[in-house]
Design a protein around this motif. Structure first.
Motif, PDB file in Angstrom:
ATOM      1  N   GLU A   6      32.874  -0.043 -37.713  1.00 55.86           N
ATOM      2  CA  GLU A   6      32.457   0.830 -38.800  1.00 55.86           C
ATOM      3  C   GLU A   6      33.120   0.388 -40.094  1.00 55.86           C
ATOM      4  OE1 GLU A   6      33.698   4.785 -37.784  1.00 55.86           O
ATOM      5  OE2 GLU A   6      35.816   4.362 -38.122  1.00 55.86           O
ATOM      6  N   ALA A   7      32.525   0.811 -41.213  1.00 54.52           N
ATOM      7  CA  ALA A   7      33.116   0.612 -42.531  1.00 54.52           C
ATOM      8  C   ALA A   7      33.578   1.959 -43.051  1.00 54.52           C
ATOM      9  CB  ALA A   7      32.103  -0.008 -43.486  1.00 54.52           C
ATOM     10  N   ALA A  77      41.624  -3.341 -39.047  1.00 51.68           N
ATOM     11  CA  ALA A  77      40.790  -3.271 -40.243  1.00 51.68           C
ATOM     12  C   ALA A  77      40.887  -4.564 -41.030  1.00 51.68           C
ATOM     13  CB  ALA A  77      41.219  -2.099 -41.117  1.00 51.68           C
ATOM     14  N   GLY A  78      39.710  -5.071 -41.451  1.00 52.81           N
ATOM     15  CA  GLY A  78      39.649  -6.196 -42.372  1.00 52.81           C
ATOM     16  C   GLY A  78      38.889  -5.741 -43.599  1.00 52.81           C
ATOM     17  N   ARG A  83      37.365  -2.633 -36.600  1.00 52.42           N
ATOM     18  CA  ARG A  83      36.943  -2.949 -35.236  1.00 52.42           C
ATOM     19  C   ARG A  83      38.023  -2.464 -34.298  1.00 52.42           C
ATOM     20  NH1 ARG A  83      35.619  -7.029 -38.577  1.00 52.42           N
ATOM     21  NH2 ARG A  83      33.461  -7.796 -38.556  1.00 52.42           N
ATOM     22  N   ARG A  84      37.686  -1.459 -33.481  1.00 48.33           N
ATOM     23  CA  ARG A  84      38.714  -0.834 -32.656  1.00 48.33           C
ATOM     24  C   ARG A  84      38.240  -0.670 -31.223  1.00 48.33           C
ATOM     25  NH1 ARG A  84      39.543   3.102 -37.380  1.00 48.33           N
ATOM     26  NH2 ARG A  84      37.700   4.064 -36.493  1.00 48.33           N
ATOM     27  N   GLU A 191      38.865   1.894 -47.326  1.00 49.00           N
ATOM     28  CA  GLU A 191      39.955   2.658 -46.724  1.00 49.00           C
ATOM     29  C   GLU A 191      40.387   1.926 -45.445  1.00 49.00           C
ATOM     30  OE1 GLU A 191      42.827   4.249 -45.772  1.00 49.00           O
ATOM     31  OE2 GLU A 191      42.054   5.467 -47.427  1.00 49.00           O
ATOM     32  N   PRO A 192      41.521   1.210 -45.492  1.00 43.31           N
ATOM     33  CA  PRO A 192      41.929   0.410 -44.340  1.00 43.31           C
ATOM     34  C   PRO A 192      42.539   1.215 -43.197  1.00 43.31           C
ATOM     35  CG  PRO A 192      43.548   0.202 -46.079  1.00 43.31           C
ATOM     36  CD  PRO A 192      42.423   1.029 -46.641  1.00 43.31           C
ATOM     37  N   ARG A 193      42.814   2.507 -43.438  1.00 50.42           N
ATOM     38  CA  ARG A 193      43.461   3.321 -42.407  1.00 50.42           C
ATOM     39  C   ARG A 193      42.439   4.237 -41.732  1.00 50.42           C
ATOM     40  NH1 ARG A 193      47.288   6.251 -46.499  1.00 50.42           N
ATOM     41  NH2 ARG A 193      45.264   6.097 -47.577  1.00 50.42           N
ATOM     42  N   SER A 194      42.638   4.474 -40.441  1.00 48.60           N
ATOM     43  CA  SER A 194      41.875   5.523 -39.763  1.00 48.60           C
ATOM     44  C   SER A 194      42.369   6.881 -40.255  1.00 48.60           C
ATOM     45  CB  SER A 194      42.066   5.422 -38.251  1.00 48.60           C
ATOM     46  OG  SER A 194      43.412   5.742 -37.911  1.00 48.60           O
TER      47      SER A 194
END
Length: 203
Positions: A6-7, A77-78, A83-84, A191-194
């Motif tokens: 997801e983005a 995150a890139g 991708r998790r 947003e690089p953090r969940s």
């Protein structure tokens, strides 16, 4: 094992949130009529935070009369794209992990915590405006514009976020086109953090 792709973007203010809610075409894709979903998540861990120490978050969500437990890998995150690893198990009601149905989620959690009990770590409540992004008859991704309220030990924080999760029919090229549009034309910041990782400083 499933891989969630997801983005994620931070939505900076109420005006950007309003504009995103009103859009019906983006990057060559059509957005369906939206529906509001109220989501209540409780993140679980042991007192020693063994799950977090192993690089995972354990989420409890009630939906459609059952309890859904999701074990998610952290990081991955890139830029905007995440991708998790994601493992899930559905329960008829709250149960300790030793009583969960046979599943990869049960196996992994028991490997991490043994017979140590799980307890609530933090809560997230979301009002999600959910829409399907399509190209012709092909569903590409699920668009979710979220108002998130985080609660940790009596403290609350509210913020807005946009997520686009690929469907099985969507491709990473589709997601890349959406990401480019949101960055270049909407000036949104990745947003690089969940959501869980955003909550960690409050613990």
């Amino acid at each position: 094992m499933e891989m969630e792709i997801e983005a994620k973007f931070a939505v900076p203010d109420a005006e950007a949130f309003r504009r995103l809610r009103a859009v019906d075409h983006l990057a060559g894709f059509v957005l369906s009529t939206g529906q509001i979903k109220q989501v209540h998540d409780t993140y679980l861990d042991t007192a020693e935070r063994l799950i977090l120490a192993a690089g995972y978050a354990c989420r409890r969500r009630e939906q459609e009369g059952e309890v859904l437990i999701t074990l998610k890998g952290l990081g991955g995150a890139g830029g905007a794209v995440h991708r998790r690893e994601e493992l899930e198990v559905a329960l008829p009601a709250d149960q300790p992990p030793t009583q969960w149905p046979a599943s990869l989620a049960r196996e992994r959690v028991l490997q991490l915590i043994g017979d140590v009990p799980l307890a609530p770590l933090l809560e997230l409540r979301q009002a999600r405006f959910v829409r399907l992004m399509s190209q012709g008859e092909r569903p590409v991704g699920e668009w979710s514009l979220d108002q998130v309220t985080l609660t940790v030990e009596g403290l609350e924080q509210t913020y807005h976020e946009l997520e686009i999760e690929l469907t099985p029919q969507g491709t990473e090229d589709d997601l890349a086109a959406i990401v480019t549009c949101l960055q270049d034309e909407w000036d949104l910041a990745p947003e690089p953090r969940s959501k869980f990782e955003r909550a960690l400083p409050f613990l």
